[in-house]
Design a protein around this motif. Structure first.
Motif, PDB file in Angstrom:
ATOM      1  N   GLU A  65       8.211 -11.548  13.307  1.00 19.12           N
ATOM      2  CA  GLU A  65       8.243 -12.773  12.503  1.00 19.12           C
ATOM      3  C   GLU A  65       6.865 -13.407  12.383  1.00 19.12           C
ATOM      4  OE1 GLU A  65      10.144 -17.138  13.054  1.00 19.12           O
ATOM      5  OE2 GLU A  65      11.527 -15.466  13.270  1.00 19.12           O
ATOM      6  N   ALA A  66       6.026 -13.254  13.413  1.00 18.99           N
ATOM      7  CA  ALA A  66       4.725 -13.927  13.447  1.00 18.99           C
ATOM      8  C   ALA A  66       3.596 -13.134  12.792  1.00 18.99           C
ATOM      9  CB  ALA A  66       4.349 -14.239  14.895  1.00 18.99           C
ATOM     10  N   LEU A  67       3.735 -11.823  12.676  1.00 17.64           N
ATOM     11  CA  LEU A  67       2.633 -10.993  12.182  1.00 17.64           C
ATOM     12  C   LEU A  67       2.412 -11.123  10.677  1.00 17.64           C
ATOM     13  CD1 LEU A  67       3.288  -7.789  14.292  1.00 17.64           C
ATOM     14  CD2 LEU A  67       1.307  -9.316  14.479  1.00 17.64           C
ATOM     15  N   GLU A  68       1.156 -11.068  10.311  1.00 18.89           N
ATOM     16  CA  GLU A  68       0.733 -11.088   8.911  1.00 18.89           C
ATOM     17  C   GLU A  68       1.028  -9.720   8.292  1.00 18.89           C
ATOM     18  OE1 GLU A  68      -0.491 -11.710   5.411  1.00 18.89           O
ATOM     19  OE2 GLU A  68      -0.953 -13.385   6.754  1.00 18.89           O
ATOM     20  N   PRO A  69       1.727  -9.669   7.154  1.00 23.70           N
ATOM     21  CA  PRO A  69       2.044  -8.374   6.566  1.00 23.70           C
ATOM     22  C   PRO A  69       0.847  -7.673   5.913  1.00 23.70           C
ATOM     23  CG  PRO A  69       2.976 -10.139   5.243  1.00 23.70           C
ATOM     24  CD  PRO A  69       2.398 -10.772   6.479  1.00 23.70           C
ATOM     25  N   GLU A  70      -0.104  -8.427   5.426  1.00 26.68           N
ATOM     26  CA  GLU A  70      -1.255  -7.816   4.760  1.00 26.68           C
ATOM     27  C   GLU A  70      -2.071  -6.992   5.758  1.00 26.68           C
ATOM     28  OE1 GLU A  70      -4.919  -9.044   1.775  1.00 26.68           O
ATOM     29  OE2 GLU A  70      -3.530 -10.571   2.468  1.00 26.68           O
ATOM     30  N   HIS A  71      -2.486  -5.814   5.362  1.00 28.89           N
ATOM     31  CA  HIS A  71      -3.288  -4.879   6.167  1.00 28.89           C
ATOM     32  C   HIS A  71      -2.473  -4.153   7.231  1.00 28.89           C
ATOM     33  CE1 HIS A  71      -6.735  -6.454   4.116  1.00 28.89           C
ATOM     34  NE2 HIS A  71      -6.548  -7.646   4.624  1.00 28.89           N
ATOM     35  N   GLY A  72      -1.155  -4.290   7.233  1.00 30.45           N
ATOM     36  CA  GLY A  72      -0.322  -3.524   8.150  1.00 30.45           C
ATOM     37  C   GLY A  72      -0.520  -3.842   9.616  1.00 30.45           C
ATOM     38  N   TRP A  73      -0.820  -5.094   9.945  1.00 28.79           N
ATOM     39  CA  TRP A  73      -0.996  -5.471  11.350  1.00 28.79           C
ATOM     40  C   TRP A  73       0.258  -5.128  12.148  1.00 28.79           C
ATOM     41  CZ3 TRP A  73      -5.622  -6.920  13.127  1.00 28.79           C
ATOM     42  CH2 TRP A  73      -6.537  -7.533  12.269  1.00 28.79           C
TER      43      TRP A  73
END
Length: 123
Positions: A65-73
């Motif tokens: 829920e907390a991770l940024e989707p951009e760049h596939g973190w």
């Protein structure tokens, strides 16, 4: 006990990663400018955490829920022989050494833009 890491810059703006019982073990700043992908910052804040909780699903969901989707973190951790890899909105759980489970998580990472050289979590 579960221990893991999360890269501060991998969190969505406004996101909070705070499962119950979480403790910070260490915070480090790393110069990754030589290996950061386009659009990723050259300095990362590595936050090492631990918890006595065995709520693997709750912790994994909180990361997803907390991770940024951009760049596939992604962020990963283990509990015993289970490996957990969380991407924004998606969690993979498999037994350490399970090549098919690992391959599925890596394939997903590729599909969401995780740079190939960053798909290197340890078993």
């Amino acid at each position: 006990m579960i221990t893991g890491y999360v890269i501060g810059e991998s969190l969505r703006p406004g996101a909070v990663f705070a499962p119950g019982g979480l403790r910070v073990r260490a915070v480090r700043r790393l110069d990754v400018s030589a290996s950061a992908a386009d659009g990723q910052p050259g300095l990362w804040t590595l936050i090492e955490w631990e918890t006595d909780s065995e709520d693997v699903g709750g912790i994994a969901d909180a990361l997803a829920e907390a991770l940024e989707p951009e760049h596939g973190w992604y962020a990963d951790f283990t509990l015993g022989d289970e490996r957990v890899v969380a991407f924004a909105g998606k969690v993979f759980r498999y037994r350490r050494g399970d090549a098919a489970g690992r391959a599925e998580a890596i394939a997903y990472g590729r599909s969401v833009g995780t740079p190939e050289h960053q798909l290197d979590w340890t078993e």
